[in-house]
Design a protein around this motif. Structure first.
Motif, short mmCIF file in Angstrom:
data_model
loop_
_atom_site.label_atom_id
_atom_site.label_comp_id
_atom_site.label_asym_id
_atom_site.label_seq_id
_atom_site.Cartn_x
_atom_site.Cartn_y
_atom_site.Cartn_z
N ASN A 78 0.84 -1.21 0.00
CA ASN A 78 0.00 0.00 0.00
C ASN A 78 0.86 1.24 0.00
N MET A 79 1.86 1.25 -0.88
CA MET A 79 2.84 2.32 -0.81
C MET A 79 2.26 3.71 -1.00
N ASP A 80 1.09 3.77 -1.62
CA ASP A 80 0.52 5.09 -1.84
C ASP A 80 -0.38 5.56 -0.70
N ASP A 81 -0.51 4.73 0.32
CA ASP A 81 -1.26 5.19 1.50
C ASP A 81 -0.77 4.48 2.76
N ILE A 82 0.53 4.59 2.99
CA ILE A 82 1.11 3.92 4.15
C ILE A 82 0.55 4.51 5.44
N LYS A 83 0.31 5.84 5.39
CA LYS A 83 -0.19 6.54 6.56
C LYS A 83 -1.40 5.84 7.17
N ASN A 84 -2.43 5.60 6.36
CA ASN A 84 -3.66 5.00 6.88
C ASN A 84 -3.58 3.50 7.05
N THR A 85 -2.61 2.89 6.37
CA THR A 85 -2.46 1.43 6.47
C THR A 85 -2.15 1.01 7.90
N TYR A 86 -1.47 1.88 8.66
CA TYR A 86 -1.01 1.49 10.00
C TYR A 86 -1.84 2.08 11.13
N THR A 87 -3.06 2.56 10.82
CA THR A 87 -3.87 3.17 11.87
C THR A 87 -4.06 2.23 13.06
N GLN A 88 -4.49 1.01 12.77
CA GLN A 88 -4.77 0.09 13.89
C GLN A 88 -3.50 -0.34 14.62
N LEU A 89 -2.44 -0.60 13.85
CA LEU A 89 -1.18 -0.99 14.50
C LEU A 89 -0.63 0.14 15.34
N SER A 90 -0.84 1.38 14.89
CA SER A 90 -0.38 2.52 15.66
C SER A 90 -1.13 2.62 16.98
N GLU A 91 -2.46 2.42 16.88
CA GLU A 91 -3.26 2.44 18.12
C GLU A 91 -2.82 1.33 19.06
N LEU A 92 -2.57 0.15 18.51
CA LEU A 92 -2.13 -0.99 19.31
C LEU A 92 -0.84 -0.66 20.05
N HIS A 93 0.15 -0.10 19.32
CA HIS A 93 1.44 0.18 19.94
C HIS A 93 1.34 1.29 20.97
N SER A 94 0.39 2.20 20.75
CA SER A 94 0.22 3.32 21.68
C SER A 94 -0.62 2.93 22.89
N GLU A 95 -1.84 2.44 22.62
CA GLU A 95 -2.80 2.22 23.71
C GLU A 95 -2.56 0.94 24.50
N LYS A 96 -2.14 -0.09 23.79
CA LYS A 96 -2.03 -1.38 24.47
C LYS A 96 -0.59 -1.72 24.84
N LEU A 97 0.31 -1.54 23.90
CA LEU A 97 1.68 -1.95 24.15
C LEU A 97 2.52 -0.85 24.81
N HIS A 98 2.06 0.40 24.71
CA HIS A 98 2.75 1.55 25.31
C HIS A 98 4.21 1.60 24.91
N VAL A 99 4.48 1.49 23.61
CA VAL A 99 5.85 1.53 23.10
C VAL A 99 6.22 2.97 22.75
N ASP A 100 7.33 3.45 23.30
CA ASP A 100 7.84 4.76 22.92
C ASP A 100 8.14 4.73 21.41
N PRO A 101 7.52 5.63 20.64
CA PRO A 101 7.69 5.56 19.18
C PRO A 101 9.12 5.74 18.70
#
Lengths: 147, 143
Positions: A78-101
Motif C-alpha cells: 500500500n505504498m501510496d497510503d502507508i499513513k492510513n495502512t497502519y492506523t490500527q497498528l499505531s493504536e495498538l502500539h500506543s494504547e495497548k503496548l505503550h511503546v515509545d515511538p
C-alpha cells in the motif's frame, strides 16, 4: 501523500524480494535488543534476554522478529497510503503496548544494518536511501495515533 | 552510557582488523550519508563533485576515518584526546552535532556490508557506543 519515483519503488521491491524473513527478522529484533538494551523493557515475558547469546537463540524473540518484519508487507502493498495502512497498528502500539515511538526508529536502523550485511555491495547508497525513506514513512505512520 | 573494558577491547580488535581499509570505509560511509541524508550536502557546497566515490568524497572519507582510528588509539580519554578536533568542529566547521549520529549510522551500515562475519551484534553495540562517545567528545567545545 508520499511521492515515490519509479527508481525508489524498484529499489524497495528489490530489497523485499531478497529478504529472508525467517533470518532477517530475528536478527534485526535481536540486534535492537542487544544494541539498545532499554528496548528490552517491552519483552518482559519473552524469557531469557540476559546476554547477546541468549537473545540470539531465544525462540520467542525469533518468532516475534518474523512477525514484525512481515508487518512491513502491508506498507509494501500500500505504498501510496502507508499513513492510513497502519492506523490500527499505531493504536495498538500506543494504547495497548505503550511503546515509545522512538523505538520504531531504532529497530528500523537495525534492519538497515542487517540488510546491508546480507546484500553487501548490492545495497547501493541509492537503494539505502529508498529503503530508509520507506522505513521512515512506516515509522511515522506507526506514531500517528499516539496522543 | 560509558565504554566498558570489554567495549574498548572489542573496538580496538575490530578496528585493528579493518583499519587497513579506512579509505574504502570512509568513502562508502560519506557517499551514503550524502545520498541518503541530502541535508548533509549543505556542508559540502564548496566541493565540485558530490557524487558517490568522487575525488572530493574519497579524500574526505579518508580524513574522517583517519580521525576515527586516532580516536580508537585515544579510547581511554576521548574528550582529552580529541580536543583539537572538537575545537575544529565547534569553531571552524560548525557541524550541527545531530549529523554525527547520521554519519555514525552510515558507518555502521558500511561496516555491516563490508565485514558481515566480523560485525557481530556484540561488535555492533561496542562500535555504536564508541561512535556515540566520539560524537560527544567532538561536541565538547560547542558551548
Amino acid at each position: 501523500m508520499v511521492e515515490w519515483t519509479d527508481a525508489e519503488r524498484t529499489a524497495i521491491n528489490f530489497v523485499f524480494t531478497k529478504l529472508d524473513y525467517d533470518s532477517v527478522g530475528p536478527e534485526s529484533l535481536s540486534r535492537c535488543l542487544i544494541v539498545y538494551p532499554w528496548t528490552q523493557r517491552y519483552f518482559g515475558g519473552f524469557g531469557n534476554l540476559y546476554n547477546a547469546e541468549a537473545i540470539l537463540s531465544n525462540p520467542m524473540i525469533a518468532a516475534h522478529g518474523i512477525t514484525v518484519l512481515h508487518g512491513l508487507d502491508r506498507a509494501l502493498n500500500n505504498m501510496d497510503d502507508i499513513k492510513n495502512t497502519y492506523t490500527q497498528l499505531s493504536e495498538l502500539h500506543s494504547e495497548k503496548l505503550h511503546v515509545d515511538p522512538d523505538n520504531f526508529r531504532l529497530l528500523a536502523d537495525c534492519l538497515v544494518v542487517v540488510i546491508a550485511g546480507r546484500l553487501g555491495t548490492d545495497f547501493t547508497p541509492e537503494m539505502q536511501a529508498a529503503f530508509a525513506k520507506f522505513l521512515s514513512v512506516v515509522v511515522s505512520a506507526l506514531g500517528r495515533q499516539y496522543h | 552510557m560509558s565504554l566498558t573494558a570489554k567495549d574498548k577491547k572489542i573496538v580496538k580488535a575490530f578496528f585493528g582488523k579493518v583499519g587497513g581499509q579506512a579509505a574504502d570505509i570512509g568513502n562508502d560511509a560519506l557517499s551514503r550519508m550524502i545520498v541518503v541524508y541530502p541535508q548533509t550536502k549543505t556542508y559540502f557546497s564548496h566541493w565540485k563533485d558530490l557524487s558517490p566515490g568522487s575525488a572530493d568524497v574519497r579524500r574526505h572519507g579518508l580524513t574522517v576515518l583517519t580521525g576515527l582510528l586516532e580516536a580508537v588509539d585515544k579510547i581511554d580519554d576521548l574528550v582529552g584526546g580529541l580536543l583539537n578536533l572538537s575545537e575544529l568542529h565547534a569553531f571552524t566547521l560548525r557541524v550541527d552535532p545531530a549529523n554525527f549520529k547520521t554519519l555514525s549510522h552510515c558507518i555502521l551500515v558500511v561496516l555491516a556490508g563490508m565485514f558481515p562475519a566480523e560485525f557481530t551484534p556484540e561488535v555492533h553495540v561496542a562500535v555504536d557506543k564508541f561512535l556515540a562517545k566520539v560524537a560527544l567528545a567532538l561536541s565538547e567545545k560547542y558551548r
